[in-house]
Write a protein that holds these residues in place. Sequence first.
Motif, mmCIF file in Angstrom:
data_model
loop_
_atom_site.group_PDB
_atom_site.id
_atom_site.type_symbol
_atom_site.label_atom_id
_atom_site.label_comp_id
_atom_site.label_asym_id
_atom_site.label_seq_id
_atom_site.Cartn_x
_atom_site.Cartn_y
_atom_site.Cartn_z
ATOM 1 N N SER A 90 -6.050 5.558 -6.332
ATOM 2 C CA SER A 90 -5.928 4.767 -7.569
ATOM 3 C C SER A 90 -7.312 4.390 -8.089
ATOM 4 O O SER A 90 -7.547 4.351 -9.294
ATOM 5 C CB SER A 90 -5.142 3.490 -7.315
ATOM 6 O OG SER A 90 -3.897 3.784 -6.772
ATOM 7 N N ASP B 236 -0.652 7.619 -11.968
ATOM 8 C CA ASP B 236 -0.786 7.012 -10.641
ATOM 9 C C ASP B 236 0.605 6.813 -10.044
ATOM 10 O O ASP B 236 1.261 5.814 -10.315
ATOM 11 C CB ASP B 236 -1.522 5.686 -10.760
ATOM 12 C CG ASP B 236 -1.932 5.146 -9.391
ATOM 13 O OD1 ASP B 236 -1.611 5.803 -8.377
ATOM 14 O OD2 ASP B 236 -2.561 4.083 -9.338
ATOM 15 N N GLU B 237 1.028 7.750 -9.222
ATOM 16 C CA GLU B 237 2.360 7.702 -8.608
ATOM 17 C C GLU B 237 3.428 7.316 -9.626
ATOM 18 O O GLU B 237 4.148 6.333 -9.439
ATOM 19 C CB GLU B 237 2.356 6.697 -7.457
ATOM 20 C CG GLU B 237 1.261 6.989 -6.473
ATOM 21 C CD GLU B 237 1.380 6.145 -5.218
ATOM 22 O OE1 GLU B 237 2.517 5.836 -4.845
ATOM 23 O OE2 GLU B 237 0.358 5.824 -4.630
#
Lengths: 260, 284, 306
Positions: free
Chosen positions: A47, A165-166
């Motif tokens: 991240s 991000d995910e």
Amino acid sequence: MSMIDVRKLSLDLGEGVRRRQILNDISLSVEAGDSFGLVGESGSGKSTVLRCIAGLYRHWTGEISIDGQTFASADRMGWCRKVQMVFQDPYGSLHPKHKIDTILSEPLRIHGFKDIDRRVSQILTQVGLGPRFRYRFPHQLSGGQRQRVAIARALILEPKILLLDEPTSALDVSIQAEILNLFSDLREQLDLTYLLVSHDLAVIDHMCSNLAVMRSGSVVESLSREQMVHGGATERYTNTLLRASEKYDRELVDELAAAS
Amino acid sequence: MTDPILSVRNLNVTYLSSRATLNAVRNVSFDIGREKVAIVGESGSGKSTVGRAVVRLLTPSAKITADRMDFEGKNLLSLSERKMQDVRGRRISMILQDPKYSLNPVVTVGEQVTEAYRVHNKVPHKEAKERALAQLASVQIRDPAHVYDLYPHEVSGGMGQRIMIAMMLIPEPSLIIADEPTSALDVTVKLQVLAILDDLVRDRGIGLMFISHDLNLVQSFCDRVLIMYAGQVVEELRGDELGDAKHDYTKGLLASLPRIGDRRGRLSVLDRKDSWSMPVEKRP
Amino acid sequence: MTVDTRQNLTLRQWMTTEEVTNGRQAFVQKVYWGAVGFLQNPLALIGLAVIVVLLLVAAFAPLIATHDPLAQDLGAALQPPSAAHYFGTDELGRDIFSRIVFGSRITLYIVMLVSVIVGPIGMAVGMTAGYFGGWTDKVLMRVTDIFLSFPSLVLALAFAAALGPGLENAVIAIALTAWPPIARLARAETMTIRSSDFIAAATLQGAGSIRILRHYIFPLCLPSVIVRITLNMAGIILTAAGLGFLGLGAQPPAPEWGAMTSAGRRFMLDSWWVVTMPGSAILIVSLAFNLFGDGLRDFLDPRHGR
Ligand SMILES: Nc1ncnc2c1ncn2[C@@H]1O[C@H](COP(=O)(O)OP(=O)(O)OP(=O)(O)O)[C@@H](O)[C@H]1O
Ligand SMILES: Nc1ncnc2c1ncn2[C@@H]1O[C@H](COP(=O)(O)OP(=O)(O)OP(=O)(O)O)[C@@H](O)[C@H]1O
Ligand SMILES: [Mg+2]
Ligand SMILES: [Mg+2]
């Protein structure tokens, strides 16, 4: 020329005695129109890499360039128009007191767009929500619908790059499939470049053509999707990740315990 | 199956609010022995509600009824709130879905583990701290001494979840309800955390209720799987037989999973049918 | 739902349907559900009712009062409550009921003025400190700590003494002691909000600090600050009464409740009503603000209730 180019990126975070190096000489490059996967253990700094590229952290060292422009030479507003991010938690990434309409028109207002109304309804249709969601509050939407709003917000400034991000890890598998399909469609329609962080190698395999494996702040291996699938990974950690993605494997856990 | 630790028959949970009444859980029945039982299903299908209903940790607006809800021979529904607190503190541990919101933001994570230890064991602070560090290490946190001094917003999602697990294992419960304990973890850590839970089931003979939407994982990790849709259990299978599911919903879920080495242009999405939410049979 | 049936929606349906078609409807719905929640809290309703009564009394004081609040009648001093004087009379023969009725204006005036000063100052200081962090935070918080470390009545006393007694000075003095807790609260809220993803997203879209503070952080801080100020009202009223009691607030012959209590205490043993009546007024109104604040929290503050 590559769309995203990161060279020797290093970053410290924390204050005083708790300051420590989070990223250590990260290098990666992503071609235009490509999807690049970033995997690695939790806390390895995935991240953080995205936040550096997005410009949320400024005190890193190294070089980040996008579309040939370095971070230093681009102005902040111009950078916003090129790079946008979709966050992991669809519940925390939308302002709870803003209507969807406000969430989507704010960026347009900041950048002085004129035809705000048209753009907002167009983007809502594009992410598969439709106009009836426009005047709702985030709490009136499900997780998958919220993530669609977050994607719409990221796309409304017509960026070239999406940092993901995910984006599906908080969603269940049926919604994940819808969102991943949406990403594929959007990439084709809008010529986007993706940098995708995920824990799920199957998602990376589905979406990306190249990937990098991170561990404690460094990239341990960069490889193509074919290499990953056909046993071309050379690093032991990458192979461990692959094995761990298959199923719950008690032997692997024991090996890991023995190794550390 | 060994005699059940938890036995639930026809559990119903209704959320009452000024807007509407919502039957979030409808006639759910299951037993958990010294084994790993998974509850899977999409978001909003009522998985967490089932878990929370068992420990009676629902908002006051929720109405719980059940023909039976027995834990270690006690009827959980008729226990006084005091007794229930004791059960929650010592016999049933719950690992909650979002660790970030469950940890106190202004206390370091290590202090919180230490405090949790001292609640259950009357020992001096220094010793409790050592045990806390050991507990952190046992959930695969590298460099526990460093992590000990971090505040919740400074730990990554995965670490937060492991810290929660470390706290929950302190009282040595006999049933653990884990509500998506691994959704924020990377794959290797996930396996390690699962192994911790696995050992607890095997060595200490506890029961594990594992709420998840990771079908792949559940298949290889759990002994039995309950599949929930719209508040009901639509199918119950052995973990390793998940691939032979009969129900269209389960099949649809399995088909929408991306798989390594099996690249498709598009993933198949669920085509929901009204018949899936029709009432299922009650169990005696 | 088709367009045709939409037009036949009753007002209630329009306010509760999930199919929201414009911004106005969304706002009305929010208020509607808030009101529904609030109405289910009886204590908060009592608080609200008392406050409404207080407002009405203040607005129509000349109509409600039975006597001139300042008119003395030494012949009728210290009369017990009766049909002629509902709450009795004080040592100068003034009608206590009428004085309390007019005193409500002073109480409201203090409460309004203090909140108008305290809210903006507290929020500005707290949000700035919380959002920028670092040195800004350190300096602002030290200043806040200094104000916080004085007991509020003592600080108010010092200010009132320095500026001279009087209603306006009492208000300033109270405001000076009342903003630090608000600033603390706003700072704490801001710090948790600051690290959320939606702030990161706003930054990414080019929103500047001012915009983020105004559009993103302010609306989230506001409810808890409003709740806190409402809860503090009780304290403000008591401090105002305290200053009045010590002779540093409103000056005689203004019918300020605290000053009335103070003046009456000499006659307390023989004439209980002189102290009890204004004292009860203070008690009831501060309690009402507390109850109302609690109810307000339940529906304004997202972390409580729904
Ligand atoms: N504000 C901060 N101050 C200090 N350390 C921080 C801060 N933010 C993150 N870190 C640390 O930086 C490291 C990397 O965090 P990051 O969130 O990038 O990890 P990640 O790879 O995304 O992990 P996950 O997969 O769990 O999300 C972690 O060890 C974390 O503790
Ligand atoms: N406190 C509450 N009040 C009213 N309704 C609620 C409450 N909590 C949950 N619900 C509703 O009950 C249903 C089941 O929710 P639950 O949280 O059990 O789902 P879940 O299966 O755990 O989903 P997820 O995978 O998203 O965690 C949902 O429709 C939800 O909106
Ligand atoms: Mg992360
Ligand atoms: Mg849940």
